[in-house]
Design a protein around this motif. Sequence first.
Motif, PDB file in Angstrom:
ATOM      1  N   MET A 102       0.748  -1.178   0.062  1.00 17.15           N
ATOM      2  CA  MET A 102      -0.083  -0.155  -0.123  1.00 17.15           C
ATOM      3  C   MET A 102       1.020   1.199   0.099  1.00 17.15           C
ATOM      4  N   LYS A 103       2.006   1.205  -0.837  1.00 19.32           N
ATOM      5  CA  LYS A 103       2.834   2.204  -0.900  1.00 19.32           C
ATOM      6  C   LYS A 103       2.325   3.449  -1.662  1.00 19.32           C
ATOM      7  N   GLY A 104       1.217   3.272  -2.371  1.00 13.23           N
ATOM      8  CA  GLY A 104       0.629   4.374  -3.074  1.00 13.23           C
ATOM      9  C   GLY A 104      -0.094   5.325  -2.265  1.00 13.23           C
ATOM     10  N   PHE A 105      -0.578   4.717  -0.921  1.00 18.40           N
ATOM     11  CA  PHE A 105      -1.255   5.408   0.023  1.00 18.40           C
ATOM     12  C   PHE A 105      -0.368   6.212   0.629  1.00 18.40           C
ATOM     13  N   LEU A 106       0.807   5.719   1.127  1.00 17.91           N
ATOM     14  CA  LEU A 106       2.030   6.316   1.734  1.00 17.91           C
ATOM     15  C   LEU A 106       2.647   7.221   1.024  1.00 17.91           C
ATOM     16  N   PRO A 340      -6.381   4.274  -1.838  1.00 16.92           N
ATOM     17  CA  PRO A 340      -6.505   4.113  -3.365  1.00 16.92           C
ATOM     18  C   PRO A 340      -6.158   2.908  -3.824  1.00 16.92           C
ATOM     19  N   GLY A 341      -6.554   2.319  -5.003  1.00 12.69           N
ATOM     20  CA  GLY A 341      -6.133   1.012  -5.469  1.00 12.69           C
ATOM     21  C   GLY A 341      -7.235   0.099  -5.170  1.00 12.69           C
ATOM     22  N   ASP A 342      -7.361  -1.096  -5.683  1.00 12.95           N
ATOM     23  CA  ASP A 342      -8.260  -2.130  -5.708  1.00 12.95           C
ATOM     24  C   ASP A 342      -7.464  -3.264  -5.100  1.00 12.95           C
ATOM     25  N   ILE A 343      -8.015  -3.966  -4.285  1.00  8.03           N
ATOM     26  CA  ILE A 343      -7.607  -4.977  -3.264  1.00  8.03           C
ATOM     27  C   ILE A 343      -7.247  -6.511  -4.529  1.00  8.03           C
ATOM     28  N   GLY A 344      -8.166  -6.514  -5.638  1.00  8.27           N
ATOM     29  CA  GLY A 344      -7.936  -7.368  -6.476  1.00  8.27           C
ATOM     30  C   GLY A 344      -6.622  -7.382  -7.426  1.00  8.27           C
ATOM     31  N   GLY A 356      -4.965   8.389 -11.371  1.00 13.14           N
ATOM     32  CA  GLY A 356      -6.332   9.241 -10.876  1.00 13.14           C
ATOM     33  C   GLY A 356      -6.724   8.857  -9.280  1.00 13.14           C
ATOM     34  N   GLU A 357      -6.194   7.802  -8.973  1.00 18.24           N
ATOM     35  CA  GLU A 357      -6.736   7.141  -7.685  1.00 18.24           C
ATOM     36  C   GLU A 357      -5.591   7.885  -6.809  1.00 18.24           C
ATOM     37  N   LEU A 358      -4.583   8.156  -7.123  1.00 18.03           N
ATOM     38  CA  LEU A 358      -3.646   8.860  -6.112  1.00 18.03           C
ATOM     39  C   LEU A 358      -3.896  10.329  -5.964  1.00 18.03           C
ATOM     40  N   ALA A 359      -4.343  10.699  -6.973  1.00 17.20           N
ATOM     41  CA  ALA A 359      -4.849  12.180  -6.933  1.00 17.20           C
ATOM     42  C   ALA A 359      -6.044  12.288  -6.181  1.00 17.20           C
ATOM     43  N   ALA A 360      -6.943  11.320  -6.074  1.00 18.26           N
ATOM     44  CA  ALA A 360      -8.298  11.404  -5.338  1.00 18.26           C
ATOM     45  C   ALA A 360      -7.729  11.125  -3.789  1.00 18.26           C
ATOM     46  N   CYS A 361      -6.556  10.354  -3.539  1.00 13.98           N
ATOM     47  CA  CYS A 361      -6.247  10.340  -2.274  1.00 13.98           C
ATOM     48  C   CYS A 361      -5.767  11.166  -1.571  1.00 13.98           C
TER      49      CYS A 361
END
Length: 374
Positions: A102-106, A340-344, A356-361
């Motif tokens: 989950m480094k995108g969130f970090l 952000p991201g999808d567990i799948g 776009g997910e990173l921008a929303a987060c």
Amino acid sequence: MNVEEILATLIAFPSVVGTPNGAIVDWIRDYCQAAGAEVTVLPGPEGDRSNLFVTVGPRAGRGYIISGHVDVVPAGEPEWSSDPFVLRREGGRLYGRGTTDMKGFLACALAALPGLAAMNLRQPIHLAFSYDEEAGCRGVPHLLAALPGLCERPLGAIVGEPSRMQPVRAHKGKAAARLEVIGRSGHSSRPDLGLNAVHAMAGVITHAVAYGQSLANGPLDQDFEPPYSSLQVGVIAGGQAVNIIAGQCTADIEVRAVPGVSPSSLLEPVKAGLFALRDSGFEVIWQELSSYPALAPAKGSELAAVLTELTGQEPLTAVSYGTEAGLYQQAGIDAIICGPGDIGRAHRADEYIETGELAACRKMIQGLGARLAA
């Protein structure tokens, strides 16, 4: 540094679960201190890995925790299209181990940090980054134990596991154990002189699987798929050769429990079956591998209302995968999943996250700061 540059840096650290994490911890510490935040490194009992706790804004007062883990699962899948520890961009997708989990969130939290530090925050925002989450949330209990000395009791914790930026209010709990049976080896032509550990373990597993199937009878919680607790035998190993009586056998078993059911308690019948083998002359060992509680939906949660406002999405009631959020709730802190991201996409080759997910987060985290600014 922008969020993509930070993510590229984080991905380059192969911080695989169960391994030393000093390099990535040191980099995050230095980055946060340069942004004007207060940083505490909390070494774990293993001696070679640490949690981090970062505070921006006034230390006094009740604020919010932004929670994530720095470890990733191994990247041994042969299907990777490129080096999993080098960030690769294709259009709006960023590929690499940990991009979603989950480094995108970090990266979003760290990219937002300088802006948060520049705000005149009335209440603090804390970053809580743990280790060995992928081994059953082993690091965060040490962080939670230290929390009373680091800040006032937080108003809530946002655990940034991949949820497509939709808040999630509940998840199942989990417990896992390793069973070991030690018998007596010998030549297979004289089974009467040995104690076959594989045969003994087969009986334990047969009863465990039947017991696991009975869990479908309840308790039931229709918010989950499946709506009942479950049991699985994931790994079994034993014996040396077909003409040698197997002197040793191990099996790894996990249970996943709906809220209101103790995960560890679900393993007790399996444990009893294992220890019953001692009456037949076998030695047995029971090793708990991990355990964390379910996250139960909190009624009238102010945190859920805050996340609805920040994301523009109504909370999802429940997911079946587990996170550290249950441990925050157990510690008396309101917790919710949103990242952000999808567990799948997690735990597989060519893991990726969308820009776009990173921008929303990042927008969500900045919005949280704006709520707390004077």
